[in-house]
Enzyme design. Structure first.
Site, PDB file in Angstrom:
ATOM      1  N   GLU A 128       0.847  -1.131  -0.132  1.00  0.00           N
ATOM      2  CA  GLU A 128      -0.059   0.073  -0.144  1.00  0.00           C
ATOM      3  C   GLU A 128       0.730   1.501  -0.035  1.00  0.00           C
ATOM      4  OE1 GLU A 128      -2.845  -1.076  -1.130  1.00  0.00           O
ATOM      5  OE2 GLU A 128      -4.209  -0.273   0.565  1.00  0.00           O
ATOM      6  N   THR A 181      -4.505  10.175  -7.270  1.00  0.00           N
ATOM      7  CA  THR A 181      -4.489  10.010  -5.709  1.00  0.00           C
ATOM      8  C   THR A 181      -3.881  11.365  -5.267  1.00  0.00           C
ATOM      9  OG1 THR A 181      -3.944   7.815  -5.795  1.00  0.00           O
ATOM     10  CG2 THR A 181      -3.646   9.003  -3.504  1.00  0.00           C
TER      11      THR A 181
END
Lengths: 309, 309
Positions: A128, A181
């Site tokens: 992640e 993002t």
């Protein structure tokens, strides 16, 4: 056991008032991975189907997560990984989490389970970190532990499995737009009014209560995000219409899945959830936007073994 | 029934990460009130023992709360109220809430209970408004409903009764200093970092989980206030020493009760709680500061009738 085939489910992080701390695991939507022991040490990614992702282990979230696990154990053999993506990258339903969790879950199975599912979270978080630049567990925790999970503290990995009512179903609408993002992050306000922080606290506290007591109405009243959604929703096509349609069709609440662009809704019962999914889809049709939609029960098991040999 | 004598317990609001939304009810520490029907309409406060408080109904929190209830019902008679204060005004353990809740609870009993305990909250909040200048229910809700209560939304009075583990005991230290509500408020930051807001959310969510699952360790890890305590604690004598001593003596967590100056701690078991109370008291002795201290179980019933005739 020399080879495992596993199902790596998609997941919804944030969950409105649970921004950055809450997540739940989806059913059926997900990737498959085949992982096998090889005499060659290290991690080799040998096949990626469905998405254009890096094969180099250190640049691939599955590779990085697997390496992190192997750094804690010394094995004189290695692992070969095949990834069959069912989750689109950048969809906001935990594509990188599925691969990160998949790698460590599969390797752990082949090693005879030296780690618990919860212990695997710290390795999967390395994937992640590669994907998003920051450590977070609100996708990998529900993927590995199943159901709803609450991350109290990321540093000490203080993560709590929450109960949930069995008739809770999720609708997912994934509009195929690219949402960076960095854009999702840059719209966030780094300072928020104390009043809003208290409202968010009240809603997450009540949502947790609703999950324990299976109080669908309380869950519904609590699914409000006053800190992030007001800013991020502008980045998602027709978000307000999707939300309104979802509510009009009986959902308990609607929000942004992860950092988007997917939108999730929670409903009581599969029938309502399916109608919510379908009606939200109709909102996007006139926009000439490609989208994917799913209706899924909450996956209480999480990631699982399909077969082994 | 023409007269009731009632016990109006003290309460702890805020409860660390539950700032502005969580409260719990204490046992034994409290006021007594005698309320009787009179032929003269309206509310008359005829006796106040223990504190110097206004007799004029419209300036007294009990009076204002009672009037607010009577405004919803038409009675051709009135009520006489005697208040025997056991809770010091300005102590931070719900002195005004006890009187406000007491008036409406007692009148409701004498009227044959037209309202539920939960319905009485909105009337008692009028007293709180008079006392603090803003509406809040985090003291009157636990006083009226007992146990731990969570205020999700004050406008719709969405208030939830929470379970709690039966071995939970509270320690209260009330250093006798004057702390103005306006001072307690002015130190608050009106804008807070998003990161801190998320931490507070994570802690309150986990605390709720701990209360449902009777997980004392999780309750302990969650009793952290990152938004308010860092600023307000400077206003409370020896707060950091009190907190450290409390923790060293085995408490689960320590925080400011309401807006202070009282400090509360929660412990597992009465024995630990008593030692925490006593050791925290010793911290204040060298300061030559008058203080009161109590150890109390959590009061699951709340306000109650002592006798009637």
């Amino acid at each position: 056991m020399n080879e495992v085939k596993i199902f790596c489910p998609a997941s919804v992080a944030n969950v409105s008032c649970g921004f950055d701390i809450l997540g739940f695991c989806l059913d059926k939507i997900g990737d498959e991975m085949i992982i096998r022991k090889t005499s060659k040490p290290g991690i080799n990614i040998t096949k990626i189907v469905g998405e254009n992702l890096p094969y180099e282990s250190k640049k691939n979230v599955a590779g990085v997560s697997g390496i992190s696990l192997l750094n804690e154990l010394s094995t004189d053999f290695g692992f070969e990984i095949e990834i069959y993506k069912g989750i689109k990258s950048g969809s906001g339903i935990g594509s990188s989490a599925a691969s990160s969790a998949g790698a460590v879950f599969g390797i752990n199975e082949l090693l005879g389970k030296p780690f618990s599912r919860k212990e695997l979270i710290k390795f999967a978080m390395k994937g992640e970190e590669l994907a998003s630049g920051s450590i977070h567990a609100d996708n990998v925790a529900p993927v590995l532990m199943g159901g709803f999970t609450l991350v109290r503290d990321i540093n000490s990995l203080d993560i709590i499995s929450l109960p949930f009512p069995k008739k809770l179903f999720a609708s997912i609408i994934h509009p195929e737009i690219e949402l960076k993002t960095s854009d999702s992050r840059s719209v966030l306000k780094q300072k928020v009014p104390l009043k809003k922080a208290i409202q968010q606290s009240a809603n997450i506290a009540s949502l947790i209560s609703g999950l324990y007591t299976e109080d669908y109405k309380l869950i519904s009243r609590s699914l409000i995000d006053v800190l992030v959604e007001p800013y991020r929703s502008d980045l998602i096509p027709a978000f307000n219409d999707l939300k309104k349609t979802s509510s009009n069709n009986g959902s308990l609440g609607t929000g942004i899945s992860g950092s988007g662009p997917s939108v999730f809704a929670l409903s009581k019962g599969e029938k309502t959830a399916k109608s919510v999914t379908s009606e939200m889809g109709k909102v996007l049709v006139p926009l000439n936007l490609k989208f994917h939609s799913y209706t899924s029960k909450i996956n209480s098991t999480g990631i699982k073994l399909i077969s082994s040999r």
